[in-house]
Design an enzyme around this catalytic site. Structure first.
Site, PDB file in Angstrom:
ATOM      1  N   SER A  72      45.544  35.596  28.958  1.00 22.37           N
ATOM      2  CA  SER A  72      44.236  36.251  29.052  1.00 22.37           C
ATOM      3  C   SER A  72      44.344  37.753  28.870  1.00 22.37           C
ATOM      4  O   SER A  72      43.394  38.489  29.145  1.00 22.37           O
ATOM      5  CB  SER A  72      43.598  35.965  30.417  1.00 22.37           C
ATOM      6  OG  SER A  72      43.358  34.598  30.563  1.00 22.37           O
ATOM      7  N   ASN A 109      50.172  31.551  34.628  1.00 22.37           N
ATOM      8  CA  ASN A 109      51.087  31.730  33.489  1.00 22.37           C
ATOM      9  C   ASN A 109      51.673  33.135  33.471  1.00 22.37           C
ATOM     10  O   ASN A 109      52.790  33.355  33.021  1.00 22.37           O
ATOM     11  CB  ASN A 109      50.411  31.314  32.170  1.00 22.37           C
ATOM     12  CG  ASN A 109      49.413  32.315  31.647  1.00 22.37           C
ATOM     13  OD1 ASN A 109      49.781  33.278  31.012  1.00 22.37           O
ATOM     14  ND2 ASN A 109      48.128  32.092  31.910  1.00 22.37           N
ATOM     15  N   HIS A 144      41.994  25.022  39.664  1.00 22.04           N
ATOM     16  CA  HIS A 144      41.960  25.776  38.407  1.00 22.04           C
ATOM     17  C   HIS A 144      40.916  25.108  37.504  1.00 22.04           C
ATOM     18  O   HIS A 144      40.833  23.874  37.451  1.00 22.04           O
ATOM     19  CB  HIS A 144      43.341  25.743  37.731  1.00 22.04           C
ATOM     20  CG  HIS A 144      43.408  26.582  36.488  1.00 22.04           C
ATOM     21  ND1 HIS A 144      42.858  26.173  35.288  1.00 22.04           N
ATOM     22  CD2 HIS A 144      43.930  27.809  36.264  1.00 22.04           C
ATOM     23  CE1 HIS A 144      43.048  27.122  34.386  1.00 22.04           C
ATOM     24  NE2 HIS A 144      43.691  28.125  34.958  1.00 22.04           N
ATOM     25  N   GLU A 182      40.630  24.374  34.444  1.00 24.84           N
ATOM     26  CA  GLU A 182      41.102  23.330  33.519  1.00 24.84           C
ATOM     27  C   GLU A 182      41.375  22.027  34.281  1.00 24.84           C
ATOM     28  O   GLU A 182      41.031  20.940  33.807  1.00 24.84           O
ATOM     29  CB  GLU A 182      42.375  23.806  32.810  1.00 24.84           C
ATOM     30  CG  GLU A 182      42.880  22.802  31.772  1.00 24.84           C
ATOM     31  CD  GLU A 182      44.172  23.262  31.107  1.00 24.84           C
ATOM     32  OE1 GLU A 182      44.349  24.478  30.901  1.00 24.84           O
ATOM     33  OE2 GLU A 182      45.002  22.402  30.781  1.00 24.84           O
ATOM     34  N   SER A 186      46.815  34.737  37.839  1.00 23.15           N
ATOM     35  CA  SER A 186      47.115  33.927  36.661  1.00 23.15           C
ATOM     36  C   SER A 186      48.497  33.294  36.799  1.00 23.15           C
ATOM     37  O   SER A 186      49.514  33.979  36.877  1.00 23.15           O
ATOM     38  CB  SER A 186      47.052  34.815  35.415  1.00 23.15           C
ATOM     39  OG  SER A 186      47.830  34.266  34.389  1.00 23.15           O
ATOM     40  N   HIS A 237      39.985  35.928  32.085  1.00 25.05           N
ATOM     41  CA  HIS A 237      40.167  36.630  33.359  1.00 25.05           C
ATOM     42  C   HIS A 237      40.672  38.037  33.091  1.00 25.05           C
ATOM     43  O   HIS A 237      41.824  38.366  33.358  1.00 25.05           O
ATOM     44  CB  HIS A 237      41.137  35.858  34.257  1.00 25.05           C
ATOM     45  CG  HIS A 237      40.675  34.468  34.510  1.00 25.05           C
ATOM     46  ND1 HIS A 237      39.517  34.187  35.197  1.00 25.05           N
ATOM     47  CD2 HIS A 237      41.162  33.279  34.127  1.00 25.05           C
ATOM     48  CE1 HIS A 237      39.328  32.883  35.239  1.00 25.05           C
ATOM     49  NE2 HIS A 237      40.304  32.298  34.591  1.00 25.05           N
ATOM     50  N   CYS A 245      45.771  33.673  23.830  1.00 26.88           N
ATOM     51  CA  CYS A 245      46.113  32.435  23.137  1.00 26.88           C
ATOM     52  C   CYS A 245      44.913  32.083  22.253  1.00 26.88           C
ATOM     53  O   CYS A 245      43.814  32.606  22.446  1.00 26.88           O
ATOM     54  CB  CYS A 245      46.388  31.328  24.142  1.00 26.88           C
ATOM     55  SG  CYS A 245      44.967  30.895  25.148  1.00 26.88           S
ATOM     56  N   HIS A 272      39.039  26.396  28.877  1.00 22.37           N
ATOM     57  CA  HIS A 272      39.578  25.418  29.831  1.00 22.37           C
ATOM     58  C   HIS A 272      38.818  24.096  29.815  1.00 22.37           C
ATOM     59  O   HIS A 272      39.283  23.113  30.368  1.00 22.37           O
ATOM     60  CB  HIS A 272      39.459  25.939  31.270  1.00 22.37           C
ATOM     61  CG  HIS A 272      40.146  27.241  31.513  1.00 22.37           C
ATOM     62  ND1 HIS A 272      41.440  27.471  31.147  1.00 22.37           N
ATOM     63  CD2 HIS A 272      39.718  28.369  32.127  1.00 22.37           C
ATOM     64  CE1 HIS A 272      41.773  28.695  31.520  1.00 22.37           C
ATOM     65  NE2 HIS A 272      40.756  29.264  32.106  1.00 22.37           N
ATOM     66  N   CYS A 286      51.140  23.390  26.708  1.00 26.99           N
ATOM     67  CA  CYS A 286      50.726  23.991  25.435  1.00 26.99           C
ATOM     68  C   CYS A 286      51.880  24.729  24.750  1.00 26.99           C
ATOM     69  O   CYS A 286      52.586  25.510  25.398  1.00 26.99           O
ATOM     70  CB  CYS A 286      49.581  24.957  25.718  1.00 26.99           C
ATOM     71  SG  CYS A 286      49.115  25.905  24.281  1.00 26.99           S
TER      72      CYS A 286
HETATM   73  S1  SF4 Z   1      45.815  24.942  25.744  1.00 23.64           S
HETATM   74 FE1  SF4 Z   1      45.347  26.570  27.168  1.00 23.64          FE
HETATM   75  S2  SF4 Z   1      47.016  28.056  26.837  1.00 23.64           S
HETATM   76 FE2  SF4 Z   1      47.043  26.673  25.078  1.00 23.64          FE
HETATM   77  S3  SF4 Z   1      45.810  27.684  23.515  1.00 23.64           S
HETATM   78 FE3  SF4 Z   1      44.460  26.313  24.659  1.00 23.64          FE
HETATM   79  S4  SF4 Z   1      43.541  27.560  26.277  1.00 23.64           S
HETATM   80 FE4  SF4 Z   1      45.330  28.649  25.501  1.00 23.64          FE
END
Ligand code: SF4
Length: 328
Positions: A265, A222, A127, A129, A220, A44, A16, A77, A192
């Site tokens: 990731s 996601n 996590h 974040e 992970s 990761h 991402c 994060h 996101c």
């Molecule tokens: S919010 Fe999280 S998933 Fe979305 S671009 Fe940013 S780091 Fe990546």
């Protein structure tokens, strides 16, 4: 003999933009000759971490491991305001790789706290974040799976917000659940868009192929969600961390067309390597012979520049945005 004739890679995969930018910041700092560290693993993915190490970039668990004057990259994060302040007090050069979406999330969360809401945060406890977000809302109630939700108290004014990579369906379901728990409910949707698009593309691909391979870290969330979506689509699926794990052609059964997707990731280069591995392991005779070209073609068909694993420009420099200062 194998039966796979075609491997298709999901449309919008690879890092991402948040992860990609944080990695680029670290690479650029090291290229500028700075003693560069990342606070926690910037991604990761063992292969990428090894590459960064080869470029002299060290991963540290705490700021105690960084000497004054050195550069420290904050990963996508984000971190708590306390960590940011500590890095600055310590005289470190802070390179803020916090994703712009996460910065916005932190700001909205702080505003909800200031407005006096009881906050419910949908996220995976511990996590990074979520840990960073809790620095802005220490009293937030963190919930993840549905079994957790019953412990949310009834409150007059509640606000719901989410970790960026939570599945949208779960966020919507929790919002509906909270309607019965609060007199006033404010919903701030911070899932996101990258996560949403990736899930849509994966679902679309899963519906069009005989089998899916999901590539990403076992821990992970996601990545696991992508696997779950393939199962919902009714498509046989295997989840792996990398091409090396594919060593049994029987896994592919009679599949002719195989789809490959990956978490936020997972670099697109890993997806290409997996596509090649599928062709060599389980491809038809014709496909095996041309495994390298076919895998490259599968990647080229989907990897627009925006989804590549780097945002470095032609001169090897990232499009740098203005660094965002840590909250006071
Ligand atoms: S919010 Fe999280 S998933 Fe979305 S671009 Fe940013 S780091 Fe990546």
């Amino acid at each position: 003999m194998g039966s796979v004739e075609e491997v298709r890679i999901a449309r919008r995969t690879g890092f991402c933009y948040g992860v990609r930018e944080a990695i680029d910041y670290a690479r650029l700092a090291a290229a500028e000759g700075k003693e560069t560290h990342t606070l926690g693993q910037v991604v990761h993915n063992e292969g990428v971490i090894a590459q960064l190490q080869a470029q002299g970039i060290r991963t540290v668990d705490t700021l105690d491991d960084v000497d004054g004057g050195a550069a420290v990259v904050i990963r996508a994060h984000g971190v708590t305001p306390e960590v940011m302040a500590r890095a600055e007090t310590k005289g470190l050069e802070v390179i803020d790789g916090t994703c712009t979406w996460v910065i916005q999330e932190q700001k909205e969360l702080k505003q909800l706290v200031d407005e006096g809401y009881t906050i419910v945060l949908l996220g995976t406890p511990r996590h990074p974040e979520v840990v960073g977000l809790l620095g802005f809302a220490p009293d937030a109630i963190v919930v993840d799976e549905e079994e957790d939700w019953e412990r949310i108290p009834r409150k007059k004014r509640m606000a719901l917000i989410s970790q960026s990579t939570q599945p949208p369906w779960k966020f919507e379901k929790l919002a509906a659940f909270l309607v019965g728990r609060a007199h006033e409910l404010k919903v701030v949707n911070t899932v996101c868009p990258v996560t949403i698009r990736r899930q849509q593309d994966t679902m679309e691909l899963a519906e069009a192929v005989d089998m899916m391979v999901v590539v990403g870290g076992r821990n992970s969330a996601n990545t696991r969600e992508l696997t779950r979506l393939c199962e919902i689509a009714g498509t046989p699926v295997v989840q792996i961390e990398g091409a090396r794990e594919l060593d049994d052609a029987d896994v592919f059964g009679e599949a002719r067309v195989v789809g490959v997707t990956g978490g936020t990731s997972t670099p697109i280069e890993d997806l290409e390597a997996v596509a090649k591995r599928i062709y060599t392991l389980a491809g038809t005779v014709a496909a095996r012979v041309k495994a390298t070209e076919l895998a490259r073609a599968a990647l080229t068909a989907v990897a627009e520049p925006a989804y590549r694993s780097t945002s470095l420009d032609d001169r090897g420099r990232p499009q740098r945005r203005t660094p965002v200062a840590g909250p006071a």
